[in-house]
Write a protein that holds these residues in place. Structure first.
Motif, mmCIF file in Angstrom:
data_model
loop_
_atom_site.group_PDB
_atom_site.id
_atom_site.type_symbol
_atom_site.label_atom_id
_atom_site.label_comp_id
_atom_site.label_asym_id
_atom_site.label_seq_id
_atom_site.Cartn_x
_atom_site.Cartn_y
_atom_site.Cartn_z
ATOM 1 N N ARG A 68 0.879 -1.163 0.013
ATOM 2 C CA ARG A 68 0.010 -0.145 0.206
ATOM 3 C C ARG A 68 0.839 1.166 0.179
ATOM 4 O O ARG A 68 0.600 2.187 -0.916
ATOM 5 C CB ARG A 68 -0.935 -0.015 1.173
ATOM 6 N N ASP A 69 1.818 1.192 0.990
ATOM 7 C CA ASP A 69 2.502 2.497 0.991
ATOM 8 C C ASP A 69 3.543 2.625 -0.317
ATOM 9 O O ASP A 69 3.973 3.748 -0.364
ATOM 10 C CB ASP A 69 3.242 2.500 2.226
ATOM 11 N N LEU A 112 1.681 4.013 -2.773
ATOM 12 C CA LEU A 112 1.383 5.528 -2.571
ATOM 13 C C LEU A 112 2.512 6.536 -2.486
ATOM 14 O O LEU A 112 2.412 7.679 -2.098
ATOM 15 C CB LEU A 112 0.765 5.767 -1.244
ATOM 16 N N LYS A 122 -6.590 5.625 2.906
ATOM 17 C CA LYS A 122 -5.221 6.384 2.881
ATOM 18 C C LYS A 122 -5.015 6.925 1.330
ATOM 19 O O LYS A 122 -4.380 8.017 1.443
ATOM 20 C CB LYS A 122 -4.134 5.297 3.335
ATOM 21 N N ALA A 123 -5.401 5.991 0.369
ATOM 22 C CA ALA A 123 -4.907 6.352 -1.161
ATOM 23 C C ALA A 123 -5.886 7.785 -1.295
ATOM 24 O O ALA A 123 -5.862 9.135 -1.723
ATOM 25 C CB ALA A 123 -5.564 5.788 -2.101
ATOM 26 N N LEU A 153 -4.814 10.946 0.717
ATOM 27 C CA LEU A 153 -3.684 11.693 0.007
ATOM 28 C C LEU A 153 -3.925 12.267 -1.664
ATOM 29 O O LEU A 153 -3.014 12.868 -2.213
ATOM 30 C CB LEU A 153 -2.544 10.500 -0.319
ATOM 31 N N LEU A 178 -5.771 10.739 -4.157
ATOM 32 C CA LEU A 178 -5.831 10.020 -5.395
ATOM 33 C C LEU A 178 -7.360 9.776 -5.829
ATOM 34 O O LEU A 178 -8.003 10.103 -5.078
ATOM 35 C CB LEU A 178 -5.270 8.539 -5.010
ATOM 36 N N ALA A 182 -7.460 4.805 -6.185
ATOM 37 C CA ALA A 182 -7.847 4.527 -4.814
ATOM 38 C C ALA A 182 -8.240 3.346 -4.525
ATOM 39 O O ALA A 182 -7.595 2.488 -3.665
ATOM 40 C CB ALA A 182 -8.564 5.566 -4.238
ATOM 41 N N VAL A 242 -5.425 0.466 -4.993
ATOM 42 C CA VAL A 242 -4.470 0.416 -4.132
ATOM 43 C C VAL A 242 -4.861 -0.421 -3.079
ATOM 44 O O VAL A 242 -4.580 -1.357 -2.377
ATOM 45 C CB VAL A 242 -4.009 1.903 -3.559
#
Length: 228
Positions: free
Chosen positions: A57-58, A61, A116-117, A120, A122, A127, A130
């Protein structure tokens, strides 16, 4: 974006990591014969399952992996893997527990990835992508390390579909103005329910061979047969 942020509580992230670690250890400890693993091997698979989804995931991203920002992630994954090894016999007799564990893990990683996507900035479709990658990433890494066919590439019980459905619900609810925390809970529930129903009723996507046979049947039905 409307300024909402999804702050993943440390305990929730560690819960996903811990459940994934137990699940990975249970999977690895079930092998017999030439494929059986020693204690270190089982622990490694548990750690990969616990931390793999968050790492993927990270990395997608392009942010610093959260799992490397605290001692607790690796400690939790390792401890969970040890618990999975020690209680493997008990868990394997409780098949419903394993299935439920699997469903919750997919839901948690999918929701945290998509949320989280979106936070940020997206767009919705990336998203969701992700979120799905985070949900199934640990399983993909597990299969690759063990030299097994990647599970989601074969006929199965809707791993990626369940994660995708949950991520779509999360993104849709957020787009309609729902708080990200509430949307994430809805996404987790949808993913878990779809995964559980797929396992209970043995639901899977149609095999490509069946689709091919149907296509051939339709095409050949228009060919006239000339009798001698």
């Amino acid at each position: 974006m409307d300024g909402q942020t999804l702050v993943i509580p440390l305990w929730a992230d560690l819960l996903a990591v811990g459940l994934g670690g137990v699940q990975g250890a249970l999977f690895a400890s079930g092998f017999r014969g030439d494929r059986r693993l020693d204690l270190l091997g089982v622990a490694i698979i548990g750690i990969v399952m616990g931390m793999g989804g968050g790492l993927i995931r990270d990395l997608l991203l392009n942010v610093t992996p959260a799992t490397l920002q605290s001692n607790w992630y690796l400690l939790t994954a390792t401890g969970a893997a040890l618990i999975g090894m020690l209680l493997a016999g008990v868990f394997h007799r409780l098949n419903a527990v394993i299935v439920g564990l699997d469903a919750v893990v997919i839901g948690l990683f999918g929701a945290f990835g998509t949320g989280k996507a979106l936070t940020l900035g997206l767009p919705v479709v990336p998203a969701i992508f992700v979120g799905v990658c985070a949900a199934v990433g640990g399983g993909i890494l597990r299969d690759m390390i063990m030299g097994l066919p990647v599970a989601i590439m074969h006929v199965g019980s809707l791993y990626a579909v369940a994660a995708g459905a949950g991520s779509v619900v999360l993104a849709g609810a957020h787009a309609l103005g729902a708080p990200l925390a509430a949307a994430s809970i809805a996404g987790i529930v949808v993913t878990a329910v779809i995964r559980l129903l797929a396992v209970i009723f043995d639901i899977s996507l149609p095999e490509q061979r069946a689709l091919h046979r149907r296509k051939v049947a339709v095409e050949t039905s228009a060919i006239p047969i000339v009798k001698p």
